[in-house]
Design a protein around this motif. Sequence first.
Motif, PDB file in Angstrom:
ATOM      1  N   HIS A  10      11.122   3.366  14.508  1.00 27.20           N
ATOM      2  CA  HIS A  10      10.333   4.686  13.831  1.00 27.20           C
ATOM      3  C   HIS A  10       9.318   4.244  13.101  1.00 27.20           C
ATOM      4  N   GLY A  11       8.375   5.012  12.401  1.00 24.00           N
ATOM      5  CA  GLY A  11       7.167   4.870  11.754  1.00 24.00           C
ATOM      6  C   GLY A  11       7.476   3.990  10.634  1.00 24.00           C
ATOM      7  N   TYR A  12       8.482   3.895   9.589  1.00 24.99           N
ATOM      8  CA  TYR A  12       8.471   3.155   8.463  1.00 24.99           C
ATOM      9  C   TYR A  12       9.169   1.902   8.915  1.00 24.99           C
ATOM     10  N   GLY A  13       9.818   1.700  10.093  1.00 25.84           N
ATOM     11  CA  GLY A  13      10.203   0.328  10.426  1.00 25.84           C
ATOM     12  C   GLY A  13       8.909  -0.326  11.024  1.00 25.84           C
ATOM     13  N   ALA A  47       3.782  -5.490   8.737  1.00 27.34           N
ATOM     14  CA  ALA A  47       3.431  -6.334   7.557  1.00 27.34           C
ATOM     15  C   ALA A  47       4.327  -7.820   7.865  1.00 27.34           C
ATOM     16  N   ALA A  48       5.290  -7.855   8.306  1.00 25.31           N
ATOM     17  CA  ALA A  48       5.983  -9.088   8.609  1.00 25.31           C
ATOM     18  C   ALA A  48       5.410  -9.978   9.637  1.00 25.31           C
ATOM     19  N   VAL A  85      -1.883  -7.162   6.895  1.00 25.63           N
ATOM     20  CA  VAL A  85      -1.856  -6.040   7.391  1.00 25.63           C
ATOM     21  C   VAL A  85      -0.908  -5.018   6.882  1.00 25.63           C
ATOM     22  N   SER A  86      -1.293  -4.121   5.938  1.00 29.62           N
ATOM     23  CA  SER A  86      -0.489  -3.197   5.501  1.00 29.62           C
ATOM     24  C   SER A  86      -0.719  -1.634   5.543  1.00 29.62           C
TER      25      SER A  86
END
Length: 122
Positions: free
Chosen positions: A22-25, A31-32, A38-39
């Motif tokens: 999902h989006g927040y995942g 980022a990881a 990249v944020s």
Amino acid sequence: MDTPLREPTFLILTALAVEPMHGYGLIGEVAALSDNRVSLRPGTLYGALDRLVDAGLVEVDREEVVDSRLRRYYRLSPAGDATLSAETERLRRNVEAATARLAARARAARPTTTPRLAGGLA
């Protein structure tokens, strides 16, 4: 979508290569993968996902309601898998070429004279 891919797009596709997210995942995974270089902001991510869905590289996997909010999961499509594979191969070839050039430069920079041994003739 043509290669070369922009880095955020490449990272989104890479994040989806293992499992639907999902989006927040995806924001956390990108980022990881990029060591926090990249944020993605939610608006940027969802705009990119819409473009990737329109291009046929990403598909909606499922939707569920969590805490009274709709959570949409995305997965890599077969076309997205092929695009990610092609871009990964292109980048691998570029890295090999750059590595070979840097090694050649390092060899050329080494001194060409043989060091003299102390103490004269042996």
